[in-house]
Structure formats: structure tokens, C-alpha cells
Write a protein that holds these residues in place. Sequence first.
Motif, PDB file in Angstrom:
ATOM      1  N   THR A   1       0.715  -1.306   0.099  1.00 42.10           N
ATOM      2  CA  THR A   1      -0.110  -0.126  -0.008  1.00 42.10           C
ATOM      3  C   THR A   1       0.793   1.277   0.006  1.00 42.10           C
ATOM      4  N   MET A   2       2.034   1.222   0.607  1.00 41.42           N
ATOM      5  CA  MET A   2       3.056   2.201   0.595  1.00 41.42           C
ATOM      6  C   MET A   2       3.358   2.534  -0.705  1.00 41.42           C
ATOM      7  N   TYR A   3       3.858   1.243  -1.481  1.00 38.97           N
ATOM      8  CA  TYR A   3       4.581   1.500  -2.594  1.00 38.97           C
ATOM      9  C   TYR A   3       3.328   2.097  -3.722  1.00 38.97           C
ATOM     10  N   MET A   4       2.096   1.689  -3.679  1.00 33.77           N
ATOM     11  CA  MET A   4       0.972   2.073  -4.335  1.00 33.77           C
ATOM     12  C   MET A   4       1.165   3.474  -4.335  1.00 33.77           C
ATOM     13  N   PHE A   5       0.904   4.083  -2.972  1.00 33.92           N
ATOM     14  CA  PHE A   5       0.850   5.452  -2.686  1.00 33.92           C
ATOM     15  C   PHE A   5       1.924   6.348  -3.373  1.00 33.92           C
ATOM     16  N   GLU A   6       3.405   5.666  -2.859  1.00 35.85           N
ATOM     17  CA  GLU A   6       4.380   6.425  -3.432  1.00 35.85           C
ATOM     18  C   GLU A   6       4.253   6.558  -5.039  1.00 35.85           C
ATOM     19  N   ASN A   7       3.894   5.716  -6.038  1.00 31.74           N
ATOM     20  CA  ASN A   7       3.716   5.843  -7.421  1.00 31.74           C
ATOM     21  C   ASN A   7       2.457   6.634  -7.917  1.00 31.74           C
ATOM     22  N   ALA A   8       1.565   6.397  -7.004  1.00 29.81           N
ATOM     23  CA  ALA A   8       0.122   6.975  -7.569  1.00 29.81           C
ATOM     24  C   ALA A   8       0.115   8.473  -7.154  1.00 29.81           C
ATOM     25  N   PHE A   9       0.633   9.028  -6.087  1.00 36.55           N
ATOM     26  CA  PHE A   9       0.722  10.187  -5.841  1.00 36.55           C
ATOM     27  C   PHE A   9       2.127  10.684  -5.802  1.00 36.55           C
ATOM     28  N   ALA A  10       2.512  11.797  -4.859  1.00 33.82           N
ATOM     29  CA  ALA A  10       3.755  12.329  -4.658  1.00 33.82           C
ATOM     30  C   ALA A  10       4.679  11.346  -4.299  1.00 33.82           C
ATOM     31  N   PRO A  11       5.905  11.038  -4.901  1.00 39.88           N
ATOM     32  CA  PRO A  11       6.619  12.278  -5.720  1.00 39.88           C
ATOM     33  C   PRO A  11       6.323  11.784  -7.442  1.00 39.88           C
ATOM     34  N   HIS A  12       5.639  10.643  -7.670  1.00 37.66           N
ATOM     35  CA  HIS A  12       5.774  10.295  -8.963  1.00 37.66           C
ATOM     36  C   HIS A  12       4.584  10.804  -9.774  1.00 37.66           C
ATOM     37  N   TYR A  13       3.266  10.626  -9.318  1.00 42.40           N
ATOM     38  CA  TYR A  13       1.906  11.141  -9.797  1.00 42.40           C
ATOM     39  C   TYR A  13       1.731  10.222 -11.172  1.00 42.40           C
ATOM     40  N   ASN A  14       2.000   8.941 -10.992  1.00 38.02           N
ATOM     41  CA  ASN A  14       1.593   8.021 -12.105  1.00 38.02           C
ATOM     42  C   ASN A  14       0.711   7.236 -11.619  1.00 38.02           C
ATOM     43  N   PHE A  15      -0.682   7.629 -11.854  1.00 37.04           N
ATOM     44  CA  PHE A  15      -1.938   6.909 -11.265  1.00 37.04           C
ATOM     45  C   PHE A  15      -2.118   5.705 -12.085  1.00 37.04           C
ATOM     46  N   GLY A  16      -1.850   5.703 -13.342  1.00 37.98           N
ATOM     47  CA  GLY A  16      -2.134   4.389 -13.890  1.00 37.98           C
ATOM     48  C   GLY A  16      -1.374   3.093 -13.253  1.00 37.98           C
ATOM     49  N   TYR A  17       0.055   3.466 -12.993  1.00 35.88           N
ATOM     50  CA  TYR A  17       0.901   2.632 -12.458  1.00 35.88           C
ATOM     51  C   TYR A  17       0.486   2.236 -10.918  1.00 35.88           C
ATOM     52  N   GLY A  18       0.155   3.160 -10.366  1.00 36.02           N
ATOM     53  CA  GLY A  18      -0.626   2.911  -8.946  1.00 36.02           C
ATOM     54  C   GLY A  18      -1.937   2.176  -8.946  1.00 36.02           C
ATOM     55  N   SER A  19      -2.542   2.388  -9.969  1.00 31.07           N
ATOM     56  CA  SER A  19      -3.748   1.389 -10.047  1.00 31.07           C
ATOM     57  C   SER A  19      -3.570  -0.022 -10.718  1.00 31.07           C
ATOM     58  N   ALA A  20      -2.343  -0.100 -11.161  1.00 35.04           N
ATOM     59  CA  ALA A  20      -1.860  -1.504 -11.508  1.00 35.04           C
ATOM     60  C   ALA A  20      -1.714  -2.310 -10.041  1.00 35.04           C
ATOM     61  N   VAL A  21      -0.839  -1.316  -9.268  1.00 35.91           N
ATOM     62  CA  VAL A  21      -0.444  -1.904  -7.911  1.00 35.91           C
ATOM     63  C   VAL A  21      -1.687  -2.380  -7.232  1.00 35.91           C
ATOM     64  N   ALA A  22      -2.617  -1.435  -7.155  1.00 35.99           N
ATOM     65  CA  ALA A  22      -3.832  -1.659  -6.416  1.00 35.99           C
ATOM     66  C   ALA A  22      -4.602  -2.876  -6.779  1.00 35.99           C
ATOM     67  N   TRP A  23      -4.553  -3.253  -8.193  1.00 37.32           N
ATOM     68  CA  TRP A  23      -5.217  -4.222  -8.608  1.00 37.32           C
ATOM     69  C   TRP A  23      -4.688  -5.692  -8.376  1.00 37.32           C
ATOM     70  N   LEU A  24      -3.277  -5.611  -8.359  1.00 36.03           N
ATOM     71  CA  LEU A  24      -2.441  -6.703  -7.997  1.00 36.03           C
ATOM     72  C   LEU A  24      -2.622  -7.080  -6.563  1.00 36.03           C
ATOM     73  N   LEU A  25      -2.608  -6.152  -5.719  1.00 41.00           N
ATOM     74  CA  LEU A  25      -3.102  -6.280  -4.324  1.00 41.00           C
ATOM     75  C   LEU A  25      -4.375  -6.661  -4.110  1.00 41.00           C
ATOM     76  N   PHE A  26      -5.243  -6.491  -4.817  1.00 39.43           N
ATOM     77  CA  PHE A  26      -6.720  -7.021  -4.784  1.00 39.43           C
ATOM     78  C   PHE A  26      -6.624  -8.436  -5.179  1.00 39.43           C
ATOM     79  N   ALA A  27      -5.888  -8.771  -6.168  1.00 45.48           N
ATOM     80  CA  ALA A  27      -5.787 -10.111  -6.424  1.00 45.48           C
ATOM     81  C   ALA A  27      -5.298 -10.980  -5.480  1.00 45.48           C
TER      82      ALA A  27
END
Length: 332
Positions: A276-302
Motif C-alpha cells: 500500500t505504501m508502494y502504491m501510494f508512492e507511485n500513484a501520488f507524490a512524488p511520481h503522480y503516475n496514477f495508472g501505475y499505482g492503479s496496477a499495484v492496487a489491482w495486483l494487491l486486490f488479486a
Amino acid sequence: MTVQLDARPPVAPAAGTPRRSSGRLSRLDTRFSPYLYIAPFFLIFAIFGAYPLAYTFWVSLHDWDLLGADHPFIGAENYTRLLADPDFWHALVNTLGIFVISTVPQLLAALWLANLLNRGLRARTGWRMAVLVPNVTSTAAVAIVFGVLFGREFGMVNWLLDLVGLDAIEWKSNRFASWVAISAMVDWRWTGYNALILLAAMQAIPRDLYEAAAIDGASRVRQFWSVTVPLLKPTIIFCTIIATIGGLQLFTEPRMFHSGTNPIRGGPLRESQTLTMYMFENAFAPHYNFGYGSAVAWLLFALIAIVALVNVLILRRIGGRSGPDGRKGAAR
């Protein structure tokens, strides 16, 4: 005047016999009213659960920069990059490591504590309320206190280790040590909660079983392992499922445990960064890559779905086994 002897008065319907229209309404009510009663839950879930989940999956298929205007479709590129990212696997190992170290002692301690609270103690209501105090305490406050306790220079834990002649431990810079410290925090917070759930299940066990076991000469320890634990297996599996979901979504404790310049990394070398911390790091500050963070969220869901499915299969298998009296269980 002529009287018709064969004239019959109109036959009135028997008392209590519903009319045809009311019977039809009753059948419609019986058939469709349950769906109307449960519809609000599914509507709320569809708006605040299913739709965000589907939208997150759609975002994960795009190069979705939160600071950009264009979001081009890239398919499964985020997932392929994620599976090749060593930081993702590092965070996954951290998450599973903290989960195992925290869940096993937590459930064992909760089982032992519930067994103590199930006895005839004085002021047992007060004791039962007291074990829930850590759960109602602010998570941020708990993390700050434990961060001070496990401090390198002035922490109480290292001070106690020094009293017995052991060297100080780098709790925040050592990977395994940080797992232990965060697991201790999680166990302190959630052991009482699980103990009360197990206690409620223990109180539903018939006392006749304990009396019969005592007549057969079984000690308290033997009664606990031969009577109590087998009948608590469904509840233990339930607590395991809840601990699994919470453990794999762990965020606040490791985030507050490391209070450095970039705490979302879980330490300078990502010693305790969870998924969840890795997802937050990529989806928001400092990277702001919401697509990559969403992929992390879906793998966590799986991952959570797979672990939950394994727990359900274990629960069904245990429910079909023999009970403490030797008869085959009826659950399937």
C-alpha cells in the motif's frame, strides 16, 4: 304470490379466504420484496465499491499522469513493468513478512487471552472492556509511541536489552528488525479485538461437553485442546481472514514508524515499505503516475482475493470434518 322453492341465496366466501387479487399481491410481495429490502446495499456498493474498482482497472490500462492532460491507452504495459520492478517484489516480501510475523502470534495470544477471560474472574466485564482499549486508540498515536520505544539511542527496548548485556538493535534500519517492531505494534492493537470474537464463540460452547470431559478425567489443558479448539475452528478461520485482509493492506503503522525525510519509502533502503505504501508512492507524490499505482492496487486486490479464497476452502474442509464427539460435521 308465487314462491320459488329452488332459489338459493348467494354463497358468501368463507371467512379468512383471501380474494384472488389479494392472493396475487401476496405472491408478488413474497417473490420481490426481499430484493427490494437488499437493494439499498447493492446500490451503495455499486456506486462506492464496484464502480471505483472498475474505473481503477480502466485507469491501470493507461499512462495516467495526474499532472498531465492526455492519458494514452497502453494496455497491460503497467502490469508488465510492475512485475519486472524489483521495488514491487521488495514491497511484496515486506508485506508478507510482516503479515506472517504479526498474524501467528496475534491469533495465538488472542486464543490464550480469550480462554482466560472465559473463566470466572472477578470484575470480568471490566477486564473484557480493557482488552479493547488498544483497538480504540488512535493508530497514529500508537505508531508514534512504538517508534519512540524502538528508538536506536534512547528507546526503552534497547535500554532493556542493554540491561541483560545484549547489543542495541537498529530497529529502523534493519529490515527484519523493522518487521518485528511493526508486528509488535499490530499485535498490541488487534489482539484484544480477536480475543473478544473468540470469547463470544467460546461462550456458545455447551457446558455439558466440559462436564463430560471432566468426568472422563480430562484436565483443563486437555479440555482446551480437545473440546474448545475444535469447536472454535470456524471462528479461528474467520479471525484469520480478517487478519489477512488487514495485514495485506497495512499502511499507517509502517508509514508512521519511519518519520524521516521520505517516510513513504519505509526507510532509506525500503526496509518496511508495504504494497500500500508502494502504491501510494507511485500513484501520488512524488511520481503522480496514477495508472501505475492503479496496477499495484489491482495486483494487491488479486493477492487478497487469492488468500481469502484459500481461507474459505480451508474453512469448508474443516467444517466437513469430524467434531470432538467423533461424528461427521454437517457443514459443507
